[in-house]
Design a protein around this motif. Structure first.
Motif, PDB file in Angstrom:
ATOM      1  N   CYS A   1       0.866  -1.187   0.000  1.00  0.00           N
ATOM      2  CA  CYS A   1       0.000   0.000   0.000  1.00  0.00           C
ATOM      3  C   CYS A   1       0.900   1.232   0.000  1.00  0.00           C
ATOM      4  O   CYS A   1       1.882   1.279   0.745  1.00  0.00           O
ATOM      5  CB  CYS A   1      -0.919   0.011   1.217  1.00  0.00           C
TER       6      CYS A   1
ATOM      7  N   TRP B   1       0.034   4.251   0.958  1.00  0.00           N
ATOM      8  CA  TRP B   1      -0.329   5.208   1.999  1.00  0.00           C
ATOM      9  C   TRP B   1       0.131   4.701   3.366  1.00  0.00           C
ATOM     10  O   TRP B   1       0.445   3.524   3.531  1.00  0.00           O
ATOM     11  CB  TRP B   1      -1.841   5.448   1.997  1.00  0.00           C
ATOM     12  N   ARG B   2       0.129   5.596   4.324  1.00  0.00           N
ATOM     13  CA  ARG B   2       0.605   5.256   5.670  1.00  0.00           C
ATOM     14  C   ARG B   2      -0.329   5.838   6.721  1.00  0.00           C
ATOM     15  O   ARG B   2       0.060   6.697   7.528  1.00  0.00           O
ATOM     16  CB  ARG B   2       2.040   5.789   5.861  1.00  0.00           C
ATOM     17  N   CYS B   3      -1.566   5.372   6.718  1.00  0.00           N
ATOM     18  CA  CYS B   3      -2.545   5.837   7.704  1.00  0.00           C
ATOM     19  C   CYS B   3      -2.076   5.414   9.102  1.00  0.00           C
ATOM     20  O   CYS B   3      -1.705   4.253   9.305  1.00  0.00           O
ATOM     21  CB  CYS B   3      -3.910   5.231   7.418  1.00  0.00           C
TER      22      CYS B   3
ATOM     23  N   TYR C   1      -3.642   4.713  11.667  1.00  0.00           N
ATOM     24  CA  TYR C   1      -4.473   3.706  12.333  1.00  0.00           C
ATOM     25  C   TYR C   1      -4.511   2.368  11.585  1.00  0.00           C
ATOM     26  O   TYR C   1      -5.312   1.498  11.907  1.00  0.00           O
ATOM     27  CB  TYR C   1      -5.910   4.221  12.515  1.00  0.00           C
ATOM     28  N   CYS C   2      -3.643   2.194  10.583  1.00  0.00           N
ATOM     29  CA  CYS C   2      -3.696   0.975   9.759  1.00  0.00           C
ATOM     30  C   CYS C   2      -3.588  -0.286  10.622  1.00  0.00           C
ATOM     31  O   CYS C   2      -2.718  -0.389  11.476  1.00  0.00           O
ATOM     32  CB  CYS C   2      -2.567   0.985   8.736  1.00  0.00           C
TER      33      CYS C   2
ATOM     34  N   LEU D   1       1.885  -3.507   4.269  1.00  0.00           N
ATOM     35  CA  LEU D   1       2.212  -2.238   3.608  1.00  0.00           C
ATOM     36  C   LEU D   1       3.411  -2.313   2.658  1.00  0.00           C
ATOM     37  O   LEU D   1       3.361  -1.739   1.570  1.00  0.00           O
ATOM     38  CB  LEU D   1       2.421  -1.134   4.652  1.00  0.00           C
TER      39      LEU D   1
ATOM     40  N   GLY E   1      -3.789  -4.087   2.764  1.00  0.00           N
ATOM     41  CA  GLY E   1      -3.057  -3.457   1.675  1.00  0.00           C
ATOM     42  C   GLY E   1      -3.985  -2.706   0.709  1.00  0.00           C
ATOM     43  O   GLY E   1      -5.133  -2.447   1.005  1.00  0.00           O
TER      44      GLY E   1
ATOM     45  N   MET F   1      -6.888   5.033  -4.505  1.00  0.00           N
ATOM     46  CA  MET F   1      -5.763   5.928  -4.843  1.00  0.00           C
ATOM     47  C   MET F   1      -5.239   5.761  -6.251  1.00  0.00           C
ATOM     48  O   MET F   1      -4.382   6.532  -6.679  1.00  0.00           O
ATOM     49  CB  MET F   1      -4.617   5.773  -3.833  1.00  0.00           C
TER      50      MET F   1
ATOM     51  N   LYS G   1     -12.101   8.348   3.427  1.00  0.00           N
ATOM     52  CA  LYS G   1     -11.580   8.412   4.785  1.00  0.00           C
ATOM     53  C   LYS G   1     -11.947   9.672   5.542  1.00  0.00           C
ATOM     54  O   LYS G   1     -12.049   9.666   6.771  1.00  0.00           O
ATOM     55  CB  LYS G   1     -10.050   8.281   4.762  1.00  0.00           C
TER      56      LYS G   1
HETATM   57  S1  SF4 Z   1      -5.491   1.820   6.273  1.00  0.00           S
HETATM   58 FE1  SF4 Z   1      -5.633   1.071   4.136  1.00  0.00          FE
HETATM   59  S2  SF4 Z   1      -4.955   2.818   2.889  1.00  0.00           S
HETATM   60 FE2  SF4 Z   1      -4.271   3.236   4.983  1.00  0.00          FE
HETATM   61  S3  SF4 Z   1      -2.170   2.420   5.102  1.00  0.00           S
HETATM   62 FE3  SF4 Z   1      -3.535   0.771   5.802  1.00  0.00          FE
HETATM   63  S4  SF4 Z   1      -3.970  -0.444   3.974  1.00  0.00           S
HETATM   64 FE4  SF4 Z   1      -3.145   1.522   3.268  1.00  0.00          FE
END
Ligand code: SF4
Length: 221
Positions: free
Chosen positions: A28, A30-32, A34-35, A41, A73, A102, A122
């Protein structure tokens, strides 16, 4: 071909009204904060499930499962996803996707191969980059949302929220905006993370939020 970091053999909650297997695709961008799937990732993970294993599993589950969910992911990261979705259908199963939206161009090419999409929305646009850690992420999701709605495919928009991320007033404006764009199916999911207070998740007026949609669900963690 496709990099699969994990699999759930059967679920009744990840593909509405269907019994499905879930494939967790590796990678993935992105780096949310709260993932919940940090091991997924990196573009390449330690353990991987071979596609031949998946096909062998699905052949044994004919008549028992309805579909396969590509989750992550971020599944659309992988160029081989359209071929995998086509194979799932060729084996007699429905294909579903969980995506953060994305990669709108890849999503547009994939939509004809899918039976259902769960699209993450989100946050309001002004909050997006802070949540994903990537600049310009809101515009990409906006394009993906338009494509999903215009395609006519069955879908659910999902927002994972906690008042520690942004206030409920903004959540309500997000709901207004989604409804104005034509979203009819929206799920609000409680965000749980060590970086957020474990208590305090509450909505002042869930009925008002839900009144904007044909189908509205609140999922507590
Ligand atoms: S929550 Fe989803 S979009 Fe955000 S980092 Fe994790 S897998 Fe990626």
């Amino acid at each position: 071909m496709i990099r699969i970091g994990g699999m759930t053999p059967v679920t009744s909650i990840d593909f509405p009204d269907r019994l499905a297997a879930v494939l967790f695709l590796q990678g993935c961008p992105w780096r949310c904060g709260y993932c919940h799937n940090p091991a997924l990732l990196p573009a390449r993970g330690g353990e991987a499930i071979a596609w031949t294993q998946v096909e062998a599993f699905l052949r044994r589950r004919r008549g028992l499962l309805d579909g396969v969910v590509f989750s992550g992911g971020e599944p659309t990261l992988q160029p081989a996803l359209p071929q995998a979705a086509a194979r799932v259908r060729a084996l007699g199963f429905e294909a579903a996707l969980h995506t953060g939206g994305m990669y709108p161009a890849r999503l547009a090419a994939l939509l004809p191969l899918l039976d259902w999409v769960g699209l993450d929305v989100k946050a309001p646009a002004s909050r997006y980059d802070a949540i994903t850690g990537v600049r310009g992420s809101a515009a990409r999701v906006g394009t993906s949302l338009r494509q999903v709605l215009d395609s006519g495919i069955a879908y659910e928009c999902r927002t994972t929220w906690h008042p520690g991320l942004y206030p409920e007033d903004e959540l309500q404006r997000l709901a207004d905006g989604l409804a104005a764009q034509g979203v009819r199916h929206w799920a609000l999911q409680e965000c749980r993370s060590a970086s957020l207070p474990a208590t305090g998740w509450a909505l002042r007026d869930p009925a008002a939020l839900g009144a904007r949609f044909e189908r509205f669900v609140v999922r507590r963690a």
